[in-house]
Every structure is written in C-alpha cells, then in structure tokens.
Design a protein around this motif. Structure first.
Motif, PDB file in Angstrom:
ATOM      1  N   LYS A 152      -7.734   8.908  -0.394  1.00  0.00           N
ATOM      2  CA  LYS A 152      -8.446   7.129  -0.292  1.00  0.00           C
ATOM      3  C   LYS A 152      -7.486   6.501   0.340  1.00  0.00           C
ATOM      4  N   SER A 153      -8.131   5.508   0.919  1.00  0.00           N
ATOM      5  CA  SER A 153      -8.076   4.593   1.455  1.00  0.00           C
ATOM      6  C   SER A 153      -7.329   3.120   1.226  1.00  0.00           C
TER       7      SER A 153
ATOM      8  N   ARG B 127      -7.992   0.228   2.430  1.00  0.00           N
ATOM      9  CA  ARG B 127      -8.884  -0.053   2.919  1.00  0.00           C
ATOM     10  C   ARG B 127      -9.955  -0.256   1.688  1.00  0.00           C
ATOM     11  N   ASP B 128     -10.042   0.495   0.820  1.00  0.00           N
ATOM     12  CA  ASP B 128     -11.139   0.975  -0.038  1.00  0.00           C
ATOM     13  C   ASP B 128     -10.949   0.445  -1.322  1.00  0.00           C
ATOM     14  N   TYR B 129      -9.398   0.884  -1.542  1.00  0.00           N
ATOM     15  CA  TYR B 129      -9.006   0.918  -3.263  1.00  0.00           C
ATOM     16  C   TYR B 129      -7.712  -0.127  -2.961  1.00  0.00           C
ATOM     17  N   ASP B 130      -7.205  -0.148  -4.143  1.00  0.00           N
ATOM     18  CA  ASP B 130      -6.179  -1.095  -4.193  1.00  0.00           C
ATOM     19  C   ASP B 130      -5.211  -0.042  -4.998  1.00  0.00           C
ATOM     20  N   LYS B 131      -4.679   1.199  -4.286  1.00  0.00           N
ATOM     21  CA  LYS B 131      -4.293   2.052  -4.978  1.00  0.00           C
ATOM     22  C   LYS B 131      -3.062   2.162  -6.286  1.00  0.00           C
TER      23      LYS B 131
ATOM     24  N   ARG C  74      -5.176   5.930   9.520  1.00  0.00           N
ATOM     25  CA  ARG C  74      -4.434   5.341   8.016  1.00  0.00           C
ATOM     26  C   ARG C  74      -4.862   3.715   7.579  1.00  0.00           C
ATOM     27  N   HIS C  75      -5.045   3.195   6.773  1.00  0.00           N
ATOM     28  CA  HIS C  75      -4.424   2.492   6.332  1.00  0.00           C
ATOM     29  C   HIS C  75      -3.361   1.065   6.378  1.00  0.00           C
TER      30      HIS C  75
ATOM     31  N   GLU D 127      -5.173   0.314  -8.745  1.00  0.00           N
ATOM     32  CA  GLU D 127      -6.027   1.447  -9.958  1.00  0.00           C
ATOM     33  C   GLU D 127      -5.591   2.950 -10.417  1.00  0.00           C
TER      34      GLU D 127
ATOM     35  N   ASN E  71       0.625  -0.823   0.536  1.00  0.00           N
ATOM     36  CA  ASN E  71       0.336  -0.273  -0.713  1.00  0.00           C
ATOM     37  C   ASN E  71       1.077   1.280  -0.059  1.00  0.00           C
TER      38      ASN E  71
END
Length: 166
Positions: free
Chosen positions: A90-91, A93-97, A58-59, A100, A32
C-alpha cells in the motif's frame, strides 16, 4: 529501549532483511513507513553504514529526499507480518499506514524520524550519500526481471548513528 553497539546485530539484520523491515522517514511533519526487503549493512568511509533502496515511484521517496535521516525497525522473531505485508503493498499516498495499522511510534534522541514499537532492533541512520540507479550500467537480466517498467531505485547510504534494542 536500550542502546547497543552496531556490531552486536549485524548477523541478525542480514538474516531477517529478506523477510522485511520497516523503513521509516519523516519530512514536513509527515511520517511514512514502507517495507524494505533488501539492502546492505557494512562499513564504508570508516563508518557503519546501512544502504536503503527506495524506488522513485514510492511515496517514501518524496519524503526521504527531504530528510537527513531514516530509521529501519527490524522484527527478528516473525512478528508484525500483517503490517509488513500492508506496508509493502500500500502507498502512503493513499493510506496513513501508521494510523491504519495502529502502529505506535517511538521517538529517539538522535533525530525527528521515529521508530516503530514492537520490533526487536532499530537502526537510526543519517544520510551521507544518495545515488540514483543508472539502467545503462545494470546487467540486462536484472533489468528484465526486476525493472520491466524501468522504475529504478535511489540508494540511500546512512551512517548508523545509533542502534536500539527493544
């Protein structure tokens, strides 16, 4: 990428940090990254050190707590602004940055935590010390402006074991 000396890049890092750098970590196979807009670089314990603050909410905090390393990838020439904005809002937790944003990861020999391709500098840091902020020790004006929800940071002090330049 080529390896360079820590002292060659100190001023560049200090100038660009307020604009954002990518702080990346890896634990249990998950990578991450987040945007870090402040921190310090310097010399402590006879070692070159980079200090990275990460809020407990934060994640990235969950991951860095289970890692011995982090990396900081630094865009010196204004590139990757959209990506820095996304990673700062963006977190994980919600996105594979990484997916993405179509970010390309580069492996380094010093650790399992990768760096993000397309940046000018990459710091590889081995965590030597971590410290949770104590709200009772912090000036009230900073608490009021920066921590109204009391969502405090943990400071991660990492020995800079390598610096790479793209």
């Amino acid at each position: 990428m080529k390896k360079i000396e820590f002292n060659q890049v100190l001023n560049n890092y200090r100038e660009v940090l307020p604009q954002g750098v990518f702080l990346t970590t890896k634990a249990d196979g998950e990578v991450n990254t987040m945007t870090m807009g402040w921190g310090t670089v310097g010399y402590i314990w006879n070692q070159n050190i980079i200090m990275a603050p990460v809020r407990k909410s934060r994640h990235t905090h969950q991951l860095i707590e289970n890692s011995d390393y982090f990396t900081a990838s630094v865009p010196l020439n204004g590139q990757l602004k959209k990506e820095l904005q996304f990673c700062g809002t963006k977190s994980g937790r919600d996105y594979d940055k990484i997916d993405e944003l179509n970010l390309e990861l580069l492996e380094v020999e010093e650790c399992e935590v990768p760096v993000i391709k397309g940046n000018d500098l990459h710091f590889i840091a081995r965590i030597k010390y971590k410290q949770d902020m104590n709200i009772d020790k912090l000036a009230k004006d900073i608490v009021e402006k920066k921590y109204p929800k009391q969502d405090m940071h943990t400071f991660y002090y990492g020995e800079v074991v390598a610096v790479y330049q793209e």
